[in-house]
Design a protein around this motif. Structure first.
Motif, PDB file in Angstrom:
ATOM      1  N   GLY A  64      21.900  35.747  76.990  1.00 40.66           N
ATOM      2  CA  GLY A  64      20.608  35.074  76.929  1.00 40.66           C
ATOM      3  C   GLY A  64      20.466  33.903  77.876  1.00 40.66           C
ATOM      4  N   GLY A  65      21.381  33.763  78.838  1.00 40.35           N
ATOM      5  CA  GLY A  65      21.260  32.664  79.789  1.00 40.35           C
ATOM      6  C   GLY A  65      22.602  32.206  80.323  1.00 40.35           C
ATOM      7  N   ILE A  66      22.554  31.085  81.029  1.00 39.65           N
ATOM      8  CA  ILE A  66      23.733  30.538  81.706  1.00 39.65           C
ATOM      9  C   ILE A  66      23.964  29.117  81.208  1.00 39.65           C
ATOM     10  CG2 ILE A  66      24.706  29.846  83.932  1.00 39.65           C
ATOM     11  CD1 ILE A  66      22.987  32.023  85.214  1.00 39.65           C
ATOM     12  N   ILE A  67      25.240  28.749  81.087  1.00 37.84           N
ATOM     13  CA  ILE A  67      25.608  27.406  80.669  1.00 37.84           C
ATOM     14  C   ILE A  67      26.753  26.910  81.554  1.00 37.84           C
ATOM     15  CG2 ILE A  67      27.276  28.137  78.941  1.00 37.84           C
ATOM     16  CD1 ILE A  67      26.218  25.942  77.132  1.00 37.84           C
ATOM     17  N   LYS A  68      26.744  25.623  81.849  1.00 37.45           N
ATOM     18  CA  LYS A  68      27.843  25.017  82.600  1.00 37.45           C
ATOM     19  C   LYS A  68      28.906  24.576  81.602  1.00 37.45           C
ATOM     20  CE  LYS A  68      26.994  22.237  86.027  1.00 37.45           C
ATOM     21  NZ  LYS A  68      26.657  21.036  86.838  1.00 37.45           N
ATOM     22  N   LEU A  69      30.162  24.872  81.910  1.00 36.98           N
ATOM     23  CA  LEU A  69      31.275  24.498  81.048  1.00 36.98           C
ATOM     24  C   LEU A  69      32.241  23.605  81.797  1.00 36.98           C
ATOM     25  CD1 LEU A  69      32.140  27.965  79.462  1.00 36.98           C
ATOM     26  CD2 LEU A  69      30.717  26.155  78.490  1.00 36.98           C
ATOM     27  N   LYS A  70      32.718  22.577  81.126  1.00 30.85           N
ATOM     28  CA  LYS A  70      33.868  21.812  81.604  1.00 30.85           C
ATOM     29  C   LYS A  70      35.005  22.158  80.667  1.00 30.85           C
ATOM     30  CE  LYS A  70      31.796  18.050  84.057  1.00 30.85           C
ATOM     31  NZ  LYS A  70      31.723  16.626  84.274  1.00 30.85           N
ATOM     32  N   SER A  71      36.140  22.492  81.249  1.00 28.80           N
ATOM     33  CA  SER A  71      37.300  22.865  80.443  1.00 28.80           C
ATOM     34  C   SER A  71      38.513  22.072  80.888  1.00 28.80           C
ATOM     35  CB  SER A  71      37.571  24.373  80.540  1.00 28.80           C
ATOM     36  OG  SER A  71      37.691  24.787  81.884  1.00 28.80           O
ATOM     37  N   ALA A  72      39.360  21.722  79.931  1.00 27.67           N
ATOM     38  CA  ALA A  72      40.589  20.990  80.217  1.00 27.67           C
ATOM     39  C   ALA A  72      41.775  21.916  79.955  1.00 27.67           C
ATOM     40  CB  ALA A  72      40.681  19.746  79.347  1.00 27.67           C
ATOM     41  N   TRP A  73      42.704  21.910  80.907  1.00 29.95           N
ATOM     42  CA  TRP A  73      43.859  22.801  80.866  1.00 29.95           C
ATOM     43  C   TRP A  73      45.131  21.987  81.034  1.00 29.95           C
ATOM     44  CZ3 TRP A  73      42.953  28.093  80.419  1.00 29.95           C
ATOM     45  CH2 TRP A  73      41.628  28.479  80.564  1.00 29.95           C
ATOM     46  N   LEU A  74      46.030  22.069  80.057  1.00 32.67           N
ATOM     47  CA  LEU A  74      47.320  21.407  80.151  1.00 32.67           C
ATOM     48  C   LEU A  74      48.244  22.259  81.014  1.00 32.67           C
ATOM     49  CD1 LEU A  74      49.203  19.110  79.204  1.00 32.67           C
ATOM     50  CD2 LEU A  74      49.826  20.583  77.270  1.00 32.67           C
ATOM     51  N   VAL A  75      48.853  21.638  82.005  1.00 32.17           N
ATOM     52  CA  VAL A  75      49.804  22.336  82.870  1.00 32.17           C
ATOM     53  C   VAL A  75      51.151  22.338  82.143  1.00 32.17           C
ATOM     54  CG1 VAL A  75      50.915  22.389  85.125  1.00 32.17           C
ATOM     55  CG2 VAL A  75      48.548  21.571  84.923  1.00 32.17           C
ATOM     56  N   ALA A  76      51.568  23.508  81.658  1.00 31.77           N
ATOM     57  CA  ALA A  76      52.805  23.646  80.886  1.00 31.77           C
ATOM     58  C   ALA A  76      53.776  24.551  81.628  1.00 31.77           C
ATOM     59  CB  ALA A  76      52.490  24.223  79.504  1.00 31.77           C
ATOM     60  N   ASN A  77      55.019  24.549  81.201  1.00 35.23           N
ATOM     61  CA  ASN A  77      56.031  25.423  81.815  1.00 35.23           C
ATOM     62  C   ASN A  77      55.628  26.891  81.702  1.00 35.23           C
ATOM     63  OD1 ASN A  77      57.657  23.253  82.502  1.00 35.23           O
ATOM     64  ND2 ASN A  77      58.845  23.370  80.608  1.00 35.23           N
ATOM     65  N   GLU A  78      54.935  27.249  80.628  1.00 32.10           N
ATOM     66  CA  GLU A  78      54.525  28.636  80.390  1.00 32.10           C
ATOM     67  C   GLU A  78      53.270  29.012  81.163  1.00 32.10           C
ATOM     68  OE1 GLU A  78      54.366  26.331  77.637  1.00 32.10           O
ATOM     69  OE2 GLU A  78      56.521  26.492  77.434  1.00 32.10           O
ATOM     70  N   GLY A  79      52.631  28.043  81.782  1.00 34.46           N
ATOM     71  CA  GLY A  79      51.375  28.268  82.493  1.00 34.46           C
ATOM     72  C   GLY A  79      50.323  27.300  81.992  1.00 34.46           C
ATOM     73  N   LEU A  80      49.073  27.583  82.269  1.00 34.76           N
ATOM     74  CA  LEU A  80      47.979  26.710  81.844  1.00 34.76           C
ATOM     75  C   LEU A  80      47.591  27.021  80.404  1.00 34.76           C
ATOM     76  CD1 LEU A  80      45.732  26.837  85.025  1.00 34.76           C
ATOM     77  CD2 LEU A  80      47.235  24.995  84.295  1.00 34.76           C
ATOM     78  N   MET A  81      47.360  25.957  79.629  1.00 34.67           N
ATOM     79  CA  MET A  81      46.946  26.106  78.239  1.00 34.67           C
ATOM     80  C   MET A  81      45.592  25.419  78.062  1.00 34.67           C
ATOM     81  SD  MET A  81      50.622  25.414  76.349  1.00 34.67           S
ATOM     82  CE  MET A  81      49.806  24.672  75.013  1.00 34.67           C
ATOM     83  N   LEU A  82      44.599  26.168  77.615  1.00 35.35           N
ATOM     84  CA  LEU A  82      43.265  25.621  77.386  1.00 35.35           C
ATOM     85  C   LEU A  82      43.307  24.672  76.191  1.00 35.35           C
ATOM     86  CD1 LEU A  82      40.213  25.673  78.075  1.00 35.35           C
ATOM     87  CD2 LEU A  82      40.015  27.600  76.488  1.00 35.35           C
ATOM     88  N   THR A  83      42.821  23.434  76.398  1.00 40.09           N
ATOM     89  CA  THR A  83      42.832  22.458  75.304  1.00 40.09           C
ATOM     90  C   THR A  83      41.436  22.069  74.845  1.00 40.09           C
ATOM     91  OG1 THR A  83      42.934  20.557  76.809  1.00 40.09           O
ATOM     92  CG2 THR A  83      45.034  21.482  76.047  1.00 40.09           C
ATOM     93  N   THR A  84      40.455  22.046  75.757  1.00 43.62           N
ATOM     94  CA  THR A  84      39.118  21.564  75.415  1.00 43.62           C
ATOM     95  C   THR A  84      38.068  22.305  76.228  1.00 43.62           C
ATOM     96  OG1 THR A  84      40.071  19.354  75.124  1.00 43.62           O
ATOM     97  CG2 THR A  84      37.670  19.488  75.246  1.00 43.62           C
ATOM     98  N   VAL A  85      36.929  22.613  75.602  1.00 45.91           N
ATOM     99  CA  VAL A  85      35.781  23.183  76.304  1.00 45.91           C
ATOM    100  C   VAL A  85      34.557  22.354  75.916  1.00 45.91           C
ATOM    101  CG1 VAL A  85      34.278  25.193  76.593  1.00 45.91           C
ATOM    102  CG2 VAL A  85      36.747  25.508  76.298  1.00 45.91           C
ATOM    103  N   ILE A  86      33.841  21.879  76.919  1.00 47.24           N
ATOM    104  CA  ILE A  86      32.626  21.089  76.679  1.00 47.24           C
ATOM    105  C   ILE A  86      31.469  21.794  77.379  1.00 47.24           C
ATOM    106  CG2 ILE A  86      31.473  18.873  77.003  1.00 47.24           C
ATOM    107  CD1 ILE A  86      34.305  17.632  77.163  1.00 47.24           C
TER     108      ILE A  86
END
Length: 80
Positions: free
Chosen positions: A53-75
């Motif tokens: 139903g449309g488009i939204i802008k997202l800001k996301s925070a990713w923790l850089v971990a040994n296993e790779g990137l981990m999503l922590t927050t989505v705004i």
């Protein structure tokens, strides 16, 4: 805000978001800034997500971990 673009807590919507965030981390051009604290380094990324139903802008925070990137927050950003 997700509901305004047709994204609800359903398996289909969760799959759409999962696919979107998998694409977000494939490109470093969308990194807005890096933040470092006692927990490590966090990448803040910006993206556009298209729902049925449309488009939204997202800001996301990713923790850089040994296993790779981990999503922590989505705004979601946009008009309320």
């Amino acid at each position: 805000m997700f509901g305004k673009i047709g994204i609800y807590d359903t398996p289909v919507s969760r799959a759409m978001l999962r696919d979107h965030f998998n694409e977000v981390v494939q490109n470093d051009d969308n990194i807005l800034r890096l933040k470092e604290n006692e927990y490590g380094v966090t990448q803040v990324r910006e993206s556009l997500f298209m729902g049925p139903g449309g488009i939204i802008k997202l800001k996301s925070a990713w923790l850089v971990a040994n296993e790779g990137l981990m999503l922590t927050t989505v705004i979601p950003k946009g008009k309320q």
